[in-house]
Design a protein around this motif. Structure first.
Motif, PDB file in Angstrom:
ATOM      1  N   LEU A  15     128.835  98.750  22.281  1.00 60.08           N
ATOM      2  CA  LEU A  15     129.824  97.731  22.607  1.00 60.08           C
ATOM      3  C   LEU A  15     131.255  98.215  22.421  1.00 60.08           C
ATOM      4  O   LEU A  15     132.188  97.547  22.826  1.00 60.08           O
ATOM      5  N   SER A  16     131.434  99.391  21.781  1.00 60.81           N
ATOM      6  CA  SER A  16     132.768  99.940  21.551  1.00 60.81           C
ATOM      7  C   SER A  16     133.077 101.086  22.509  1.00 60.81           C
ATOM      8  O   SER A  16     134.050 101.797  22.331  1.00 60.81           O
ATOM      9  N   SER A  17     132.225 101.290  23.533  1.00 60.75           N
ATOM     10  CA  SER A  17     132.390 102.418  24.439  1.00 60.75           C
ATOM     11  C   SER A  17     133.731 102.360  25.154  1.00 60.75           C
ATOM     12  O   SER A  17     134.317 101.300  25.348  1.00 60.75           O
TER      13      SER A  17
ATOM     14  N   ASP B  11     134.471 102.814  28.269  1.00 60.11           N
ATOM     15  CA  ASP B  11     134.531 102.141  29.564  1.00 60.11           C
ATOM     16  C   ASP B  11     134.677 100.633  29.436  1.00 60.11           C
ATOM     17  O   ASP B  11     134.877  99.940  30.428  1.00 60.11           O
ATOM     18  N   MET B  12     134.571 100.100  28.203  1.00 59.43           N
ATOM     19  CA  MET B  12     134.740  98.670  28.006  1.00 59.43           C
ATOM     20  C   MET B  12     136.142  98.327  27.531  1.00 59.43           C
ATOM     21  O   MET B  12     136.490  97.156  27.429  1.00 59.43           O
ATOM     22  N   ALA B  13     136.951  99.348  27.254  1.00 61.91           N
ATOM     23  CA  ALA B  13     138.282  99.092  26.688  1.00 61.91           C
ATOM     24  C   ALA B  13     139.118  98.187  27.582  1.00 61.91           C
ATOM     25  O   ALA B  13     139.755  97.245  27.128  1.00 61.91           O
ATOM     26  N   ARG B  14     139.118  98.468  28.883  1.00 66.46           N
ATOM     27  CA  ARG B  14     139.916  97.658  29.805  1.00 66.46           C
ATOM     28  C   ARG B  14     139.359  96.242  29.913  1.00 66.46           C
ATOM     29  O   ARG B  14     140.098  95.292  30.115  1.00 66.46           O
ATOM     30  N   LEU B  15     138.028  96.137  29.803  1.00 63.23           N
ATOM     31  CA  LEU B  15     137.413  94.813  29.848  1.00 63.23           C
ATOM     32  C   LEU B  15     137.831  93.986  28.637  1.00 63.23           C
ATOM     33  O   LEU B  15     138.103  92.794  28.746  1.00 63.23           O
ATOM     34  N   TYR B  16     137.891  94.627  27.468  1.00 70.10           N
ATOM     35  CA  TYR B  16     138.369  93.936  26.271  1.00 70.10           C
ATOM     36  C   TYR B  16     139.786  93.414  26.499  1.00 70.10           C
ATOM     37  O   TYR B  16     140.105  92.260  26.187  1.00 70.10           O
ATOM     38  N   LEU B  17     140.644  94.272  27.051  1.00 68.07           N
ATOM     39  CA  LEU B  17     142.043  93.892  27.250  1.00 68.07           C
ATOM     40  C   LEU B  17     142.161  92.713  28.212  1.00 68.07           C
ATOM     41  O   LEU B  17     142.951  91.799  28.000  1.00 68.07           O
ATOM     42  N   SER B  18     141.363  92.739  29.286  1.00 66.09           N
ATOM     43  CA  SER B  18     141.395  91.657  30.255  1.00 66.09           C
ATOM     44  C   SER B  18     140.967  90.341  29.625  1.00 66.09           C
ATOM     45  O   SER B  18     141.617  89.306  29.802  1.00 66.09           O
ATOM     46  N   ASN B  19     139.868  90.364  28.864  1.00 63.50           N
ATOM     47  CA  ASN B  19     139.377  89.153  28.215  1.00 63.50           C
ATOM     48  C   ASN B  19     140.352  88.650  27.165  1.00 63.50           C
ATOM     49  O   ASN B  19     140.572  87.443  27.020  1.00 63.50           O
ATOM     50  N   GLU B  20     140.922  89.576  26.404  1.00 68.00           N
ATOM     51  CA  GLU B  20     141.844  89.179  25.350  1.00 68.00           C
ATOM     52  C   GLU B  20     143.140  88.631  25.928  1.00 68.00           C
ATOM     53  O   GLU B  20     143.762  87.736  25.354  1.00 68.00           O
ATOM     54  N   SER B  21     143.552  89.144  27.069  1.00 69.69           N
ATOM     55  CA  SER B  21     144.750  88.616  27.725  1.00 69.69           C
ATOM     56  C   SER B  21     144.527  87.166  28.128  1.00 69.69           C
ATOM     57  O   SER B  21     145.401  86.312  27.943  1.00 69.69           O
ATOM     58  N   GLU B  22     143.335  86.867  28.657  1.00 66.90           N
ATOM     59  CA  GLU B  22     143.006  85.482  29.011  1.00 66.90           C
ATOM     60  C   GLU B  22     142.977  84.605  27.765  1.00 66.90           C
ATOM     61  O   GLU B  22     143.492  83.485  27.768  1.00 66.90           O
TER      62      GLU B  22
ATOM     63  N   TYR C 285     131.191  88.936  21.538  1.00 67.95           N
ATOM     64  CA  TYR C 285     132.047  87.892  22.093  1.00 67.95           C
ATOM     65  C   TYR C 285     133.227  88.475  22.871  1.00 67.95           C
ATOM     66  O   TYR C 285     133.745  87.851  23.790  1.00 67.95           O
ATOM     67  N   ALA C 286     133.678  89.676  22.484  1.00 66.39           N
ATOM     68  CA  ALA C 286     134.896  90.235  23.067  1.00 66.39           C
ATOM     69  C   ALA C 286     134.724  90.604  24.537  1.00 66.39           C
ATOM     70  O   ALA C 286     135.677  90.530  25.307  1.00 66.39           O
ATOM     71  N   ALA C 287     133.514  91.007  24.944  1.00 61.34           N
ATOM     72  CA  ALA C 287     133.285  91.405  26.339  1.00 61.34           C
ATOM     73  C   ALA C 287     131.872  91.020  26.750  1.00 61.34           C
ATOM     74  O   ALA C 287     131.004  91.864  26.911  1.00 61.34           O
ATOM     75  N   PRO C 288     131.607  89.723  26.927  1.00 65.12           N
ATOM     76  CA  PRO C 288     130.246  89.286  27.254  1.00 65.12           C
ATOM     77  C   PRO C 288     129.826  89.691  28.660  1.00 65.12           C
ATOM     78  O   PRO C 288     130.630  89.661  29.591  1.00 65.12           O
TER      79      PRO C 288
END
Length: 498
Positions: A55-57, A59-70, A204-207
């Motif tokens: 879950l910390s890979s 390739d998920m970093a940008r997905l985390y940022l997108s979700n957290e921005s929302e 929860y950070a990137a479902p």
């Protein structure tokens, strides 16, 4: 309020009422013992570490940022409304919590306030959930967010304490993970600090699959059964029904205890019907129930979801943002009528999810077979119930990167266009100024021209030209010289004669 202090992570967070991770309630202990007979294996520390690594890979970093921005946008909007003194149950703006669509089983079913608090604490943590485990929030704001009496901190503390004892179990393939909803809790004055387990933060950070819960609806309901039914409906809103569930599954989702309402007649009278009535009265969506029977006995339930005819909340909040609307027009060639048709027939989040899949498959990866009818493909994908239109987290991250690069390219092109337009206007202004200068110069007598020219050579505007041409006051005027024209026009403009 809402301030996240990283220094808290280095302190010992004292639980409100329970110091042990394991629940002390005998009923809870019995429930856990019963689960030990299941043919499944609890995740070991090594399993959890592997899951966290996955879950910390990168390739998920940008997905985390997108979700957290929302999450940050919704959280900041809620803070502004709180400061304005608007009750959360009456806000017109939609405050949305992106919540993972994951089957969760609670040991010790949550009460109404605990369910509301669970959503509220996730809502507060969303903006920094991929990088933190400890979060802080004002008790006044938290009470506002769940529509609780701001002065009743004792009941709030009791609810937090019980939440620490309510284990939640999450399946992962053929295994399941059992953990507390929240771990350590510390209250300093009117500020609550709380810790969410690392695995839950990453989950929860990137479902992979998610649904949106309205925090306005979360605060409105007066029954835990209504809130639980609402979340069940929101999770299945995209397909218009929940699908048939066994009574045991329904009871578990509603938080009905094993010894409660064992007869279906009482279950219907105490749980199903009151929840539907309150949902129709207060909710933005509504449902009708269908019964599956074996002989004369009800064995399963299916809730068909519709827009609540008594509520305008859904229609007020259901809109496509300008960026998504533009994407539907430009990428998929849908016209205004077609966009309106699908927006009225399907939830906005479903449209956005399908748009992502089609954009990834047919635009980013450019499949060989061109799409002949985008509208037909879009409607077919929206109606899909076999999960054929889903993206993996890696694909979501790739799509996020694609959108980011395209947005940067569009921004660069827009800046270049603006620079070209600005230069065009500057050129036109200089030409206009030059023409006015020539008209003004032509109507001056010779003596006035010489006086004006001498003033120009002595001015800051004429200094460079005077030095370059080695001129001094009294020299013959020459406003046609290329080096003089722009500077001389600026000089006249400062004198306000042109």
């Amino acid at each position: 309020m809402g301030v996240r202090n990283r220094k808290i992570e280095n302190q010992l967070l004292v639980p409100v009422a329970v110091a042990s991770v394991a629940p002390s309630n005998p009923a809870t202990t019995a429930s856990i013992a019963e689960l030990g007979s299941d043919a499944v294996e609890v995740l070991t520390e090594e399993d959890e570490a592997a899951l966290l690594e996955r879950l910390s890979s990168i390739d998920m970093a940008r997905l985390y940022l997108s979700n957290e921005s929302e999450g940050k946008r919704n959280y900041q909007q809620s803070l502004d409304l709180f400061r304005e003194g608007v009750p959360v149950t009456q806000v017109k703006e939609e405050l949305l919590l992106k919540k993972v669509s994951q089957r969760v089983r609670f040991i010790n079913p949550l009460k109404l306030l605990q369910s509301k608090l669970h959503n509220a604490l996730i809502f507060v943590a969303r903006p920094t959930m991929s990088t933190q485990q400890v979060f802080s929030v004002s008790l006044d704001y938290l009470s506002w967010l769940v529509d609780h009496n701001v002065n009743d901190y004792a009941y709030l503390k009791a609810s937090l304490s019980e939440m620490q004892q309510a284990l939640m179990q999450i399946p992962d393939g053929n295994r399941w993970f059992s953990t507390q909803m929240i771990q350590d809790v510390l209250i300093e004055g009117t500020t609550l600090h709380y810790k969410i387990p690392a695995f839950l933060c990453r989950l929860y950070a990137a479902p992979d699959r998610y649904h949106h819960v309205s925090m306005r609806m979360n605060a409105r309901f007066k029954s835990k059964y209504t809130l639980n039914l609402y979340e069940l409906l929101r999770e299945n809103l995209w397909r218009g029904e929940t699908g048939y569930m066994t009574l045991d599954e329904f009871r578990e989702r509603m938080g009905v205890g094993p010894e409660e309402y064992t007869e279906f007649k009482r279950l219907s009278m105490r749980v199903i019907q009151p929840a539907l009535v309150e949902l129709e009265s207060l909710g933005d969506i509504f449902a009708s129930v269908r019964y599956g029977r074996e002989k004369r006995f009800v064995t399963s339930l299916n809730f068909v979801i519709v827009q609540n005819p008594n509520s305008k909340l859904l229609s007020e909040s259901a809109y496509l943002d300008p960026g998504r609307y533009k994407e539907l027009r430009e990428e998929f060639g849908l016209n205004q009528k077609q966009i309106k048709e699908i927006a009225e027939a399907f939830p906005i989040e479903r449209i956005e999810a399908i748009s992502d899949v089609l954009l990834y498959r047919y635009v980013l990866n450019r499949q060989k077979n061109p799409v002949k009818n985008w509208f037909s493909l879009f409607r077919s994908a929206l109606r899909d119930e076999e999960d054929r239109y889903l993206l993996t987290n890696s694909e979501k991250a790739e799509l996020s990167l694609f959108r980011e690069k395209r947005q940067q390219a569009a921004l660069l092109e827009d800046n270049q266009r603006r620079e070209r337009e600005l230069e065009r206007r500057r050129t036109a202004a200089r030409k206009h100024q030059s023409n006015r200068m020539d008209e003004y110069w032509a109507q001056l007598p010779e003596s006035s021209r010489q006086e004006l020219w001498d003033g120009f050579l002595s001015s800051p505007e004429g200094k460079h030209f005077r030095q370059a041409r080695k001129l001094s006051p009294g020299s013959r005027p020459d406003v046609t010289h290329p080096l003089a024209r722009a500077s001389f026009a600026d000089y006249l403009n400062r004198l306000e004669v042109i």
